[in-house]
Design a protein around this motif. Sequence first.
Motif, PDB file in Angstrom:
ATOM      1  N   VAL A 172       1.137  -1.532  -0.092  1.00  0.00           N
ATOM      2  CA  VAL A 172       0.041   0.101  -0.242  1.00  0.00           C
ATOM      3  C   VAL A 172       0.205   1.303  -0.047  1.00  0.00           C
ATOM      4  O   VAL A 172       2.330   1.336   0.554  1.00  0.00           O
ATOM      5  CB  VAL A 172      -0.842  -0.583   0.949  1.00  0.00           C
ATOM      6  N   LEU A 173       0.179   2.489  -0.634  1.00  0.00           N
ATOM      7  CA  LEU A 173       0.782   3.728  -0.296  1.00  0.00           C
ATOM      8  C   LEU A 173      -0.441   4.014   0.462  1.00  0.00           C
ATOM      9  O   LEU A 173      -1.230   4.636   0.905  1.00  0.00           O
ATOM     10  CB  LEU A 173       0.856   4.186  -1.544  1.00  0.00           C
ATOM     11  N   LYS A 174       0.440   5.529   1.126  1.00  0.00           N
ATOM     12  CA  LYS A 174      -0.048   6.158   2.293  1.00  0.00           C
ATOM     13  C   LYS A 174       0.212   7.677   1.893  1.00  0.00           C
ATOM     14  O   LYS A 174       1.762   7.864   2.443  1.00  0.00           O
ATOM     15  CB  LYS A 174       0.568   5.334   3.503  1.00  0.00           C
ATOM     16  N   THR A 175      -0.751   8.210   2.371  1.00  0.00           N
ATOM     17  CA  THR A 175      -0.919   9.650   2.996  1.00  0.00           C
ATOM     18  C   THR A 175      -1.424   9.826   4.869  1.00  0.00           C
ATOM     19  O   THR A 175      -1.692   9.147   4.928  1.00  0.00           O
ATOM     20  CB  THR A 175      -0.723  10.604   1.957  1.00  0.00           C
ATOM     21  N   PRO A 176      -1.214  11.513   5.069  1.00  0.00           N
ATOM     22  CA  PRO A 176      -1.737  11.583   6.316  1.00  0.00           C
ATOM     23  C   PRO A 176      -3.316  10.916   6.046  1.00  0.00           C
ATOM     24  O   PRO A 176      -4.010  10.980   7.093  1.00  0.00           O
ATOM     25  CB  PRO A 176      -1.594  12.665   6.927  1.00  0.00           C
ATOM     26  N   GLU A 177      -3.347  11.645   4.540  1.00  0.00           N
ATOM     27  CA  GLU A 177      -5.438  11.605   4.601  1.00  0.00           C
ATOM     28  C   GLU A 177      -5.742   9.617   4.319  1.00  0.00           C
ATOM     29  O   GLU A 177      -6.736   9.654   3.947  1.00  0.00           O
ATOM     30  CB  GLU A 177      -5.559  12.201   3.451  1.00  0.00           C
ATOM     31  N   SER A 178      -4.819   9.498   3.563  1.00  0.00           N
ATOM     32  CA  SER A 178      -5.377   7.850   2.621  1.00  0.00           C
ATOM     33  C   SER A 178      -4.564   6.656   2.499  1.00  0.00           C
ATOM     34  O   SER A 178      -3.146   7.118   2.586  1.00  0.00           O
ATOM     35  CB  SER A 178      -5.690   8.516   1.191  1.00  0.00           C
ATOM     36  N   THR A 179      -5.289   5.926   2.234  1.00  0.00           N
ATOM     37  CA  THR A 179      -4.598   4.699   1.913  1.00  0.00           C
ATOM     38  C   THR A 179      -4.777   3.976   0.971  1.00  0.00           C
ATOM     39  O   THR A 179      -5.969   3.419   0.668  1.00  0.00           O
ATOM     40  CB  THR A 179      -4.282   3.738   2.920  1.00  0.00           C
ATOM     41  N   LEU A 180      -3.843   3.684   0.250  1.00  0.00           N
ATOM     42  CA  LEU A 180      -4.690   3.510  -1.517  1.00  0.00           C
ATOM     43  C   LEU A 180      -4.011   1.887  -1.683  1.00  0.00           C
ATOM     44  O   LEU A 180      -2.312   1.862  -1.604  1.00  0.00           O
ATOM     45  CB  LEU A 180      -3.862   4.086  -3.255  1.00  0.00           C
ATOM     46  N   LYS A 181      -4.114   0.888  -1.817  1.00  0.00           N
ATOM     47  CA  LYS A 181      -3.943  -0.241  -2.745  1.00  0.00           C
ATOM     48  C   LYS A 181      -3.318  -0.682  -3.650  1.00  0.00           C
ATOM     49  O   LYS A 181      -3.798  -0.415  -4.264  1.00  0.00           O
ATOM     50  CB  LYS A 181      -4.826  -1.347  -2.080  1.00  0.00           C
TER      51      LYS A 181
END
Length: 427
Positions: A21-30
């Motif tokens: 996954v890629l993560k930012t403070p606002e979201s998580t993307l598989k």
Amino acid sequence: MPNTEQIRFQTNVCYVESQGVLKTPESTLKLNLSEQYILSYLIDNYGKPVTKNELLNVGWPDRIVTEASLFQVIRALRVKLNEEKKGDVIETLPRVGYQIREFTRETVDLSDSQRLSPLKKIGKKTIALSAISLVVIISGIAWMKYPYSGSPKYYLIDKDRVGSNDFTYIASNAEDLADLRGKVKEIINQQVNKFGSITTKNQRVYLYKTDSFYSAAWCTVDSNKVCKKNSDFSYKIVPNEWSTFADIVVNNKKNYHGTPIIHTENTQEPTSIAYTSYIDKSGIQSKVTHLFLTPTNKNGIFNYSMMSFIQEKESGMFHPLSISAAKAILYDKGSQFLKTVKIEPEMFHWSYQPSVNFDEKKSLALKHSSLVEQGFQNNKPFFSYLVYEQPHLVLMLDNTTGFVWNNTSEANPYAIFSYSSSSSTNK
């Protein structure tokens, strides 16, 4: 939950390899598997140039795909990594391949970071509704007869000239053809009754009908019968919303059209951008598709890849929809149109994330993309038809998705569908 390692890039996006996954403070993307394999390999080879062939072998270990598939994955990763300009995270090495830029390794406790997941913020009820909506779409498509076949579809085609406008009707049967002609007559009569004359002028109009939707495409022509710049529009309309579309045409209301910006740096030419608008009460206003094509070889084969985005009607926000790549073969057994192209699927990836702003059950964009995905998964070839062409503009027809205008970087777009020795190598 135990601690784990994450990679933080200069764009402040973090990659958790153990979860893909890629993560930012606002979201998580598989990430999909090819994206995971390629990003991990670039990280493992930090400081070293990585060739395209290496990444093709890594990204698709059990398949043979073209560079178009790799290009789409790299492009998708750049979008998901929030690159503001090309190369912020993944650097292109001309005539070599790619290289990852600087990053830092961090140890994190995912039990804390998971609280930032947007799914947590939305709530279980919304998640369940979104999941149910997707199931409804998929199950609704499952019973439909798959529309593609092993040979080109035969159409009934008729034409009219009304005032200064040229109409072309395309359908599978005489009843649908008559319906299209009747729809045009109704619009013309409404204009005459309201304004005293036909207000639609100098238009080249194409209409297509299936059991589930209408497709309309048109442009404004000049004195040489050439479409004027940025006057090309295409709409997909569900039958019970035809009156909404007719109102737009009768009253000359504003139509959606982006300004094509064709990027050719570090890409294979010709490239093109396609716009489609929808009238279906789904909350999706339009779709924008970026296409990248290789030159046609002496066997009449070229490769293409494309990335699609859908736009919210209310906010104008764009959402990723899908990424795909395929091999295209010129069909040499005759055509009702300028050219017939056989498409052989190679790769399809969903980028779409469920949104509370969309009514997925009503969306033509999602239904059509689901049908395309079904064909790709089943490795089912299908056909696309070149209906009209002029410098930097072509109109294509597909029996499942209807008409779409492609604004292309090629001054002679007919060359896309023809082999020449000068185009046998990449630009």
